[in-house]
Motif scaffolding. Structure first.
Motif, short mmCIF file in Angstrom:
data_model
loop_
_atom_site.label_atom_id
_atom_site.label_comp_id
_atom_site.label_asym_id
_atom_site.label_seq_id
_atom_site.Cartn_x
_atom_site.Cartn_y
_atom_site.Cartn_z
N ALA A 148 -12.15 14.11 17.66
CA ALA A 148 -10.87 13.83 17.93
C ALA A 148 -10.20 13.29 16.39
CB ALA A 148 -10.72 12.38 18.56
N ALA A 149 -10.84 12.71 15.49
CA ALA A 149 -10.20 12.41 14.18
C ALA A 149 -9.97 13.59 13.46
CB ALA A 149 -11.31 11.44 13.55
N SER A 150 -10.92 14.53 13.40
CA SER A 150 -10.80 15.83 12.67
C SER A 150 -9.52 16.57 13.26
CB SER A 150 -11.98 16.82 12.76
OG SER A 150 -13.16 16.18 12.21
N PHE A 151 -9.46 16.64 14.56
CA PHE A 151 -8.24 17.47 15.18
C PHE A 151 -6.93 16.63 14.68
CE2 PHE A 151 -5.07 18.49 18.20
CZ PHE A 151 -5.28 19.84 18.26
N GLY A 152 -7.08 15.43 15.01
CA GLY A 152 -5.96 14.79 14.83
C GLY A 152 -5.32 14.80 13.31
N LEU A 153 -6.11 14.72 12.31
CA LEU A 153 -5.97 14.94 11.04
C LEU A 153 -5.40 16.43 10.87
CD1 LEU A 153 -5.75 14.28 7.93
CD2 LEU A 153 -8.31 14.94 7.71
N TRP A 154 -6.00 17.66 11.55
CA TRP A 154 -5.49 18.85 11.21
C TRP A 154 -4.18 19.20 11.89
CZ3 TRP A 154 -6.91 23.25 14.74
CH2 TRP A 154 -6.57 24.55 14.21
N ALA A 155 -3.91 18.45 13.07
CA ALA A 155 -2.68 18.58 13.62
C ALA A 155 -1.43 17.97 12.89
CB ALA A 155 -2.66 17.90 15.01
N GLY A 156 -1.93 16.46 12.39
CA GLY A 156 -1.03 15.90 11.71
C GLY A 156 -0.53 16.49 10.35
N THR A 157 -1.36 17.06 9.54
CA THR A 157 -1.06 17.96 8.40
C THR A 157 -0.69 19.46 8.72
OG1 THR A 157 -3.60 18.56 8.01
CG2 THR A 157 -2.72 16.36 7.21
N ALA A 158 -0.97 19.94 9.60
CA ALA A 158 -0.49 21.44 9.57
C ALA A 158 0.45 21.95 10.74
CB ALA A 158 -2.01 22.29 9.99
N ILE A 159 0.71 20.90 11.58
CA ILE A 159 1.81 21.47 12.40
C ILE A 159 3.05 20.60 12.19
CG2 ILE A 159 2.72 21.28 14.86
CD1 ILE A 159 -0.11 21.03 15.83
N ASN A 160 4.25 21.13 11.81
CA ASN A 160 5.42 20.74 11.29
C ASN A 160 6.13 19.73 11.85
OD1 ASN A 160 7.42 22.58 12.38
ND2 ASN A 160 6.34 23.93 11.37
N ASP A 161 6.58 19.85 13.16
CA ASP A 161 7.70 19.15 13.90
C ASP A 161 6.82 18.06 14.50
OD1 ASP A 161 10.79 19.23 14.59
OD2 ASP A 161 9.66 18.79 16.48
N THR A 162 7.68 16.98 14.55
CA THR A 162 6.71 15.77 15.08
C THR A 162 6.55 15.94 16.52
OG1 THR A 162 7.76 14.11 13.63
CG2 THR A 162 6.96 13.30 15.56
#
Length: 320
Positions: A148-162
């Motif tokens: 969960a932590a790794s995916f959250g960091l990845w999504a938060g830094t790699a997907i642009n729109d909130t």
């Protein structure tokens, strides 16, 4: 597993054309849901987090976040020039991809005096890859076995729109969604130094300079001292409204003001609100928007999206 946010946005996309053919007035409600209901969902999710956790997640994500931003703008400059994308347009697409989607484009556009066509191309390009990210990221995350932590960091830094970050994060898991939102809060604040840097660069540029591909660079600052002071005061408007509200909600929870018996209900309310917001965003999608960008901006947007996705995963292995 496909979560409710993904199902909602796909359902909205499928229902939208039918509603338009029947001339139902869906646009006002879709816009309200996609903006205000989404912000309400984010704030409610904040009631389940501690302020210390938000700060910890945000600070720890900085190496990955700054690395993806640097990679995004470097590729935007080099690949955009090679593709023949005008300088203003590649700056808009790079800002939207690297930081905060439409919010970053909206903040940068008046600083560089971007034309309506460039703004429209950039918004449409960003929109296409937001949609793809919601559908693809959770599946890839499960395939790679990310926690969960790794995916959250990845999504938060790699997907642009909130909205897409929230949808993909909570489609993966509640813990991944919490992580992604906290990372995204810090990333959204990068709009402020970016706008200031671009405004300073454009103000200092000689009137005849071009930003590449023959596009004139126009100073963004007003001619008078009062206008420049007013511009500095308006920096506070660059911070999205949901950020201080989310932090306030986390502070309320940190102080122990959220009863334990209310947590399950709040979690359900946030999940329902998020699904409604995603359905609203899906309803607002039109095939015309998807065709609007043209091939060169789309190629640049796809390359930048791939760059931040791969860079984000690579930097995690180095720093996290």
């Amino acid at each position: 597993m496909v979560g409710a946010p993904v199902l909602a946005i796909v359902g909205g996309m499928l229902a939208g054309p039918l509603a338009r053919r029947r001339r139902w007035a869906i646009d006002p409600g879709a816009r309200f849901a996609g903006r205000y209901v989404l912000q309400a969902a984010i704030v409610i999710f904040g009631l389940g987090l501690s302020l210390a956790a938000v700060v910890r997640i945000g600070v720890s994500s900085l190496p990955v976040m700054l690395g993806t931003l640097a990679a995004c703008f470097a590729v935007a400059a080099l690949a955009g020039r090679a593709l023949g994308v005008p300088a203003d347009l590649r700056l808009l697409i790079g800002s939207g991809t690297g930081i905060c989607g439409a919010s970053a484009i909206g903040a940068i556009a008046p600083v560089i005096a971007a034309g309506e066509a460039a703004i429209g191309y950039a918004m449409s390009t960003i929109f296409v890859f937001n949609l793809l990210a919601v559908l693809i990221f959770p599946a890839v995350g499960h395939l790679l076995g990310l926690d969960a932590a790794s995916f959250g960091l990845w999504a938060g830094t790699a997907i642009n729109d909130t909205s897409s970050v929230v949808a993909a994060g909570y489609a993966y898991s509640r813990a991944a969604g919490d992580e992604a939102v906290a990372v995204k809060l810090v990333r959204a604040l990068m709009i402020i130094p970016l706008v200031l840097a671009v405004a300073l660069a454009r103000h200092r540029a000689p009137a005849g300079d071009t930003g590449g591909c023959g596009v004139p660079v126009r100073p963004a600052a007003g001619p008078s001292g009062k206008e420049r002071v007013a511009g500095r005061l308006r920096v506070s408007r660059l911070v999205p409204t949901f950020i201080p509200l989310f932090l306030l909600a986390a502070a309320v929870n940190t102080l122990g003001l959220v009863p334990d018996r209310a947590r399950d209900g709040l979690g359900l309310a946030a999940t329902v609100a998020l699904a409604v917001a995603m359905a609203g965003i899906g309803l607002g999608i039109s095939t015309g928007d998807l065709r609007r960008s043209g091939i060169r901006p789309l190629l640049l947007g796809g390359l930048l999206s791939l760059t931040v996705a791969v860079t984000g995963l690579g930097l995690q292995t180095l720093f996290m």
